[in-house]
Design a protein around this motif. Structure first.
Motif, mmCIF file in Angstrom:
data_model
loop_
_atom_site.group_PDB
_atom_site.id
_atom_site.type_symbol
_atom_site.label_atom_id
_atom_site.label_comp_id
_atom_site.label_asym_id
_atom_site.label_seq_id
_atom_site.Cartn_x
_atom_site.Cartn_y
_atom_site.Cartn_z
ATOM 1 N N THR A 264 74.217 2.349 22.502
ATOM 2 C CA THR A 264 72.912 2.319 23.184
ATOM 3 C C THR A 264 73.112 2.241 24.699
ATOM 4 O OG1 THR A 264 71.982 1.208 21.278
ATOM 5 C CG2 THR A 264 70.687 1.099 23.297
ATOM 6 N N LEU A 265 74.059 1.407 25.118
ATOM 7 C CA LEU A 265 74.354 1.259 26.550
ATOM 8 C C LEU A 265 74.857 2.583 27.133
ATOM 9 C CD1 LEU A 265 74.191 -1.110 28.502
ATOM 10 C CD2 LEU A 265 76.498 -1.773 27.825
ATOM 11 N N LEU A 266 75.695 3.290 26.380
ATOM 12 C CA LEU A 266 76.208 4.587 26.864
ATOM 13 C C LEU A 266 75.073 5.599 26.972
ATOM 14 C CD1 LEU A 266 79.591 4.936 24.893
ATOM 15 C CD2 LEU A 266 79.193 3.991 27.172
ATOM 16 N N GLU A 267 74.159 5.589 25.985
ATOM 17 C CA GLU A 267 73.006 6.503 26.038
ATOM 18 C C GLU A 267 72.137 6.195 27.257
ATOM 19 O OE1 GLU A 267 71.997 9.196 24.518
ATOM 20 O OE2 GLU A 267 73.676 9.302 23.109
ATOM 21 N N GLU A 268 71.929 4.888 27.502
ATOM 22 C CA GLU A 268 71.127 4.480 28.672
ATOM 23 C C GLU A 268 71.777 5.019 29.951
ATOM 24 O OE1 GLU A 268 68.044 2.392 27.189
ATOM 25 O OE2 GLU A 268 68.656 1.380 29.028
ATOM 26 N N ALA A 269 73.089 4.814 30.067
ATOM 27 C CA ALA A 269 73.794 5.253 31.280
ATOM 28 C C ALA A 269 73.673 6.768 31.434
ATOM 29 C CB ALA A 269 75.265 4.822 31.207
ATOM 30 N N LYS A 270 73.796 7.483 30.320
ATOM 31 C CA LYS A 270 73.682 8.954 30.358
ATOM 32 C C LYS A 270 72.284 9.364 30.851
ATOM 33 C CE LYS A 270 74.325 11.969 26.802
ATOM 34 N NZ LYS A 270 74.742 12.398 25.478
ATOM 35 N N ASN A 271 71.260 8.680 30.332
ATOM 36 C CA ASN A 271 69.884 9.001 30.733
ATOM 37 C C ASN A 271 69.639 8.703 32.209
ATOM 38 O OD1 ASN A 271 69.271 9.826 28.179
ATOM 39 N ND2 ASN A 271 68.450 7.838 27.531
ATOM 40 N N TYR A 272 70.314 7.672 32.738
ATOM 41 C CA TYR A 272 70.094 7.304 34.131
ATOM 42 C C TYR A 272 70.561 8.391 35.096
ATOM 43 C CZ TYR A 272 68.889 2.480 32.859
ATOM 44 O OH TYR A 272 68.287 1.363 32.354
ATOM 45 N N LYS A 273 71.318 9.368 34.587
ATOM 46 C CA LYS A 273 71.732 10.466 35.466
ATOM 47 C C LYS A 273 70.528 11.299 35.913
ATOM 48 C CE LYS A 273 76.488 10.847 33.997
ATOM 49 N NZ LYS A 273 77.628 11.693 33.683
ATOM 50 N N SER A 274 69.471 11.303 35.083
ATOM 51 C CA SER A 274 68.292 12.071 35.492
ATOM 52 C C SER A 274 67.132 11.178 35.925
ATOM 53 C CB SER A 274 67.845 13.015 34.377
ATOM 54 O OG SER A 274 67.700 12.311 33.187
ATOM 55 N N ALA A 275 67.048 9.970 35.410
ATOM 56 C CA ALA A 275 65.942 9.078 35.788
ATOM 57 C C ALA A 275 66.330 7.638 35.506
ATOM 58 C CB ALA A 275 64.700 9.442 34.980
ATOM 59 N N TYR A 276 65.924 6.758 36.422
ATOM 60 C CA TYR A 276 66.293 5.353 36.227
ATOM 61 C C TYR A 276 65.183 4.455 36.731
ATOM 62 C CZ TYR A 276 68.019 6.712 40.845
ATOM 63 O OH TYR A 276 68.149 7.247 42.093
ATOM 64 N N PRO A 277 65.134 3.215 36.189
ATOM 65 C CA PRO A 277 64.045 2.313 36.581
ATOM 66 C C PRO A 277 64.264 1.702 37.960
ATOM 67 C CG PRO A 277 65.501 1.237 35.020
ATOM 68 C CD PRO A 277 66.025 2.629 35.199
ATOM 69 N N GLN A 278 63.224 1.071 38.461
ATOM 70 C CA GLN A 278 63.298 0.331 39.718
ATOM 71 C C GLN A 278 62.994 -1.136 39.429
ATOM 72 O OE1 GLN A 278 63.760 1.680 43.178
ATOM 73 N NE2 GLN A 278 64.761 3.045 41.706
ATOM 74 N N TYR B 252 82.686 9.907 25.519
ATOM 75 C CA TYR B 252 81.476 10.190 24.721
ATOM 76 C C TYR B 252 80.842 11.515 25.160
ATOM 77 C CZ TYR B 252 76.998 8.881 22.462
ATOM 78 O OH TYR B 252 75.873 8.823 21.691
ATOM 79 N N GLU B 253 80.766 11.734 26.471
ATOM 80 C CA GLU B 253 80.191 12.991 26.967
ATOM 81 C C GLU B 253 81.060 14.185 26.557
ATOM 82 O OE1 GLU B 253 77.599 12.060 30.938
ATOM 83 O OE2 GLU B 253 79.745 12.263 31.230
ATOM 84 N N GLU B 254 82.355 13.963 26.466
ATOM 85 C CA GLU B 254 83.279 15.048 26.145
ATOM 86 C C GLU B 254 83.261 15.393 24.654
ATOM 87 O OE1 GLU B 254 85.079 16.177 28.837
ATOM 88 O OE2 GLU B 254 85.790 17.841 27.606
ATOM 89 N N PHE B 255 83.301 14.355 23.815
ATOM 90 C CA PHE B 255 83.510 14.589 22.374
ATOM 91 C C PHE B 255 82.289 14.252 21.518
ATOM 92 C CE2 PHE B 255 87.760 13.771 24.174
ATOM 93 C CZ PHE B 255 88.434 14.910 23.754
ATOM 94 N N GLY B 256 81.309 13.529 22.075
ATOM 95 C CA GLY B 256 80.086 13.207 21.321
ATOM 96 C C GLY B 256 80.248 12.095 20.314
#
Ligand code: CP
Length: 314
Positions: A17-31, A137-141
């Motif tokens: 879940t933490l890795l997914e969150e970090a991946k999502n933050y590449k396009s949008a993140y909270p303040q 994770y980004e490389e191999f899924g």
């Protein structure tokens, strides 16, 4: 989780879940909604970890308090505990700490503000581990049955110690390739030669010899690269899809041939980029657990803008 010292308390699901969150933050993140101050207390040298924590804080709207150990009151004998208590007293809301002790968290655990480990002696470097995991994770899924070799100075490496447990929890097969004298037998991980490791691994994670933590157990001037490092000829026998990682700083020409640092397989600079996003993710996770609120709508707003931009460029 009161403080973030190690990844060990996190389950497989929580890690993913933490890795997914970090991946999502590449396009949008909270303040962060309220004014917040974060102190970056580094008692050992750092370029990547310190600066990517500062970037992460600035992106999240957190104000950073810098600290220069060499001109601080630690030079007058002040302890880590009293330094941390000082920042707590003057109004810091969050502490990021790197310190040469393996167990500094034990003396700070009662502080009334959250603390994130940015490197603890030889013991743990959990945010480095997270950025390594995100890169894999980004490389191999997935991590299931991936063969990951950690090669070099295992004995003195907090990166190796954090990575072994997390990678095994996620289902990877972990191997070491350590020169004589730099093994860590306490971890019960198979030790391969570098030739064996190059042939079977999906991920080759190279480590620097940490001279600052021992009295030159190995001579890195004579034959280290050929005997224990990643040479150009070993890179040629790696699997087609295999990648090279290194936490850096890199000693080019010692543990890795200089030309491989930026070769096609290398993800060394991708790891540094990912460091910003995993550090944002762990800051947000910890602050939420302390009840500090963020503007989740910011993510929705940015996603809408991104979708609009994508649609209008079609
Ligand atoms: N990988 C890492 O921790 O780098 P720094 O020492 O530059 O922070």
């Amino acid at each position: 989780m009161k403080h973030f010292f190690s990844l060990n308390p996190l389950t497989e699901i929580q890690l993913l879940t933490l890795l997914e969150e970090a991946k999502n933050y590449k396009s949008a993140y909270p303040q962060i909604l309220d004014q917040m101050f974060c102190a970056n207390l580094f008692f050992e040298p750092s370029t990547r970890t310190k600066m990517s924590f500062i970037l992460a804080q600035k992106k999240l709207g957190i104000e950073t308090l810098d600290f220069n150990e060499s001109i601080s009151s630690t030079k007058k004998g002040e302890s880590l505990y009293d330094t941390a208590k000082t920042f707590e007293s003057i109004g810091a809301d969050l502490l990021i700490i790197r310190h040469p002790s393996d167990k500094w968290i034990e003396e700070l655990s009662d502080l009334s503000i959250p603390i994130i480990n940015a490197g603890a002696g030889k013991a743990e470097h959990p945010t480095q581990c997270l950025l390594d995991l995100l890169t894999i994770y980004e490389e191999f899924g997935s991590f299931k049955n991936l063969k990951v070799t950690i090669a070099g100075d295992i004995k003195h490496s907090r990166v190796a110690h954090s990575n072994v447990k997390a990678l095994q929890k996620l289902g990877a097969d972990v191997y070491f390739s350590a020169p004589p004298g730099l093994e860590d037998d306490s971890l019960n991980i198979p030790n391969l030669t570098m030739d064996q490791a190059a042939q079977i691994s999906d991920v080759m994670m190279m480590l620097r010899v940490q001279h600052e933590r021992h009295n030159d157990i190995v001579d890195t001037n004579n034959g280290y690269l050929d005997n224990y490092g990643l040479t150009k000829s070993r890179e040629k026998i790696m699997k087609d899809q295999a990648i090279i990682l290194h936490p850096a700083p890199v000693n080019r020409g010692v543990e890795i041939d200089s030309s491989l640092v930026e070769c096609e397989r290398s993800r060394i600079f991708k790891q540094m980029e990912n460091g910003v996003y995993v550090r944002m993710a762990i800051i947000i996770k910890l602050l939420k657990e302390w009840g500090i609120t963020t503007d989740e709508n910011t993510i929705e707003k940015r996603n809408k803008i991104l979708k609009y931009k994508q649609a209008s460029s079609m």
